[in-house]
Design a protein around this motif. Structure first.
Motif, PDB file in Angstrom:
ATOM      1  N   ALA A 163      51.514  42.392  72.499  1.00 27.77           N
ATOM      2  CA  ALA A 163      50.636  43.449  72.970  1.00 27.77           C
ATOM      3  C   ALA A 163      50.155  44.410  71.649  1.00 27.77           C
ATOM      4  N   THR A 164      50.875  44.642  70.696  1.00 29.42           N
ATOM      5  CA  THR A 164      50.208  45.339  69.573  1.00 29.42           C
ATOM      6  C   THR A 164      50.229  44.750  68.125  1.00 29.42           C
ATOM      7  N   ILE A 165      49.833  43.466  68.213  1.00 32.40           N
ATOM      8  CA  ILE A 165      49.605  42.760  66.963  1.00 32.40           C
ATOM      9  C   ILE A 165      48.164  42.360  66.631  1.00 32.40           C
ATOM     10  N   GLY A 166      47.165  42.711  67.651  1.00 36.86           N
ATOM     11  CA  GLY A 166      46.046  42.378  67.311  1.00 36.86           C
ATOM     12  C   GLY A 166      45.489  42.630  65.860  1.00 36.86           C
ATOM     13  N   TRP A 167      45.814  43.918  65.441  1.00 41.52           N
ATOM     14  CA  TRP A 167      45.022  44.197  64.032  1.00 41.52           C
ATOM     15  C   TRP A 167      45.373  43.202  62.912  1.00 41.52           C
ATOM     16  N   ALA A 168      46.739  42.560  63.304  1.00 38.21           N
ATOM     17  CA  ALA A 168      46.779  41.425  62.003  1.00 38.21           C
ATOM     18  C   ALA A 168      45.851  40.140  62.260  1.00 38.21           C
ATOM     19  N   LEU A 169      45.274  40.083  63.317  1.00 38.48           N
ATOM     20  CA  LEU A 169      44.578  38.986  63.464  1.00 38.48           C
ATOM     21  C   LEU A 169      42.908  39.620  63.513  1.00 38.48           C
TER      22      LEU A 169
END
Lengths: 274, 274
Positions: free
Chosen positions: B163-169
């Motif tokens: 849920a908190t990994i969007g920034w890496a994509l």
């Protein structure tokens, strides 16, 4: 000259700056730590700007070594680094006792230009919705027996949110939160260095968890994030963890426009009635 | 000997302690600040215990003066106060550069006996409910182009909450929060000084707000609240205020029993894509 300006008056000395602590700002037998921190931040800013460095405190981390009393206080800042956008310094604060120089606390200070860090605001934390000052509980209603009914308390106009005042009546909520309004009794404006004083101006948040007696600060780190607008400041204290008589006390300050202008965390030692 | 023990190995020197920084622990061109803080906390604890003082770091406040590189590092602790329940110290950390001694950072440290502060827990903050490590995203899935795909990252087994990994994509959430699990790649136990390393081991929380490039730490204050149990540690990063390229990053660490064992705040400087 406001009471606050007078309390923070500095004279140049051989090693830095000298101030005078008056027991108008004492809590119990010791001087308020926040006043000392504001004084130290101001002294460090003066040394920094005299050397062409920055003048607004951005961060201020202090360890407390011994309680200070009324009288002369010596402030000796040392610049550790002069950068383009920030100046980093250390400050040693001491008092003369029986001819000896006794260190009261030492702090690491980062200075910058707060005007640079005002915009854009990409994320912030809103002030909690609490009743306006005139519907809150003034500190003048505090029972005379209360420890904080001291010189220091008389310097402030404090209005506590009625929802977080149970501890003052012997009924701590157990939540570990205090909210309210604060301004100097003579309504003088607070400058950025003065926010360090505000961050530490409420009674200890541990009172809301049933602690008794003095709550000495072990370490304090405060951050100033913006120049406060004139008027009432809103202050909230919370805690994340209280164990074995050691707790963190987190403070947030919003100005009269609702902007978050400072926050801090301190590690403090408290006794709890069993 | 674990990788972690080897990285934190200290030799006695005339002025304190000497260590060796290996670029296995570098992020980009600089050494990870957390490793330096753990090393400094360990050196300070040794100096303290050698003088009959306390050995567990309770608070650690550092200002960063210059980026450090691989090679020799010098750690010079000074005891400021020896009390019954706490020892207070300062530590100066430097590296030799072309014959000169260049200061990297300076810290104020409070030490005590963590065993004293375990109980009773009167208030604490529970770890957020996140999927177990095997359902989280391993750091080995990070795109090779990512800045933190460095020596330092290879020292850790990191599992980020999906849920908190969007920034890496390339899709930062704008919330300013990261959650996940972390342990050393060789599953070595983390000691109290090592928690300072853990507090600073995740990518900067500003990535979740769209910041680009390096996020230098201006000031860091960490608090160790308990000796961590062996096993996975859970880490959460949040921020209260991001303005004008300056932000606070707050970290919390829970051990495998769910106990809050450390927390920190740092002031950092970030650039945001406009």
């Amino acid at each position: 000259m406001s009471e606050y300006s007078r309390a923070l008056h500095l004279r140049a000395s051989d090693d830095g700056w000298t101030g005078e602590l008056h027991d108008d700002w004492a809590i119990g037998e010791a001087m308020n730590g926040g006043l000392l921190m504001s004084l130290a931040a101001r002294a460090t800013a003066r040394t920094s700007t005299a050397a062409g460095g920055h003048g607004d405190p951005l961060s201020f981390s202090a360890v407390f070594l011994s309680p200070s009393g009324p009288g002369e206080v010596r402030l000796e800042p040392t610049i550790l680094r002069s950068g383009r956008s920030m100046t980093t310094a250390e400050v040693r604060v001491s008092q003369p006792v029986d001819g000896a120089d006794v260190e009261r606390f030492r702090a690491l200070v980062t200075l910058g230009d707060l005007g640079r860090y005002a915009d854009p605001v990409l994320k912030t934390t809103a002030a909690p919705a609490i009743p306006p000052p005139e519907e809150c509980v003034p500190s003048s209603d505090a029972p005379p027996s209360m420890m904080m009914n001291s010189g220091f308390l008389k310097r402030w106009d404090v209005r506590m949110d009625p929802a977080t005042i149970g501890w003052a009546l012997g009924r701590p909520s157990g939540t570990g939160e205090m909210r309210g309004w604060i301004r100097l009794i003579d309504e003088a404006d607070i400058d950025p260095a003065g926010l360090l004083l505000v961050l530490d101006a409420f009674p200890p948040v541990s009172f809301d968890l049933g602690s008794v007696g003095w709550v000495p600060t072990v370490e304090f780190t405060g951050y100033v994030r913006a120049v406060p607008a004139p008027g009432w400041l809103q202050l909230r204290l919370t805690t994340e963890h209280v164990a074995g008589g050691l707790l963190n006390e987190d403070a947030q300050v919003w100005d009269s426009t609702g902007a978050l202008v400072a926050h801090s965390r301190q590690l403090a030692s408290a006794r709890f009635a069993s």
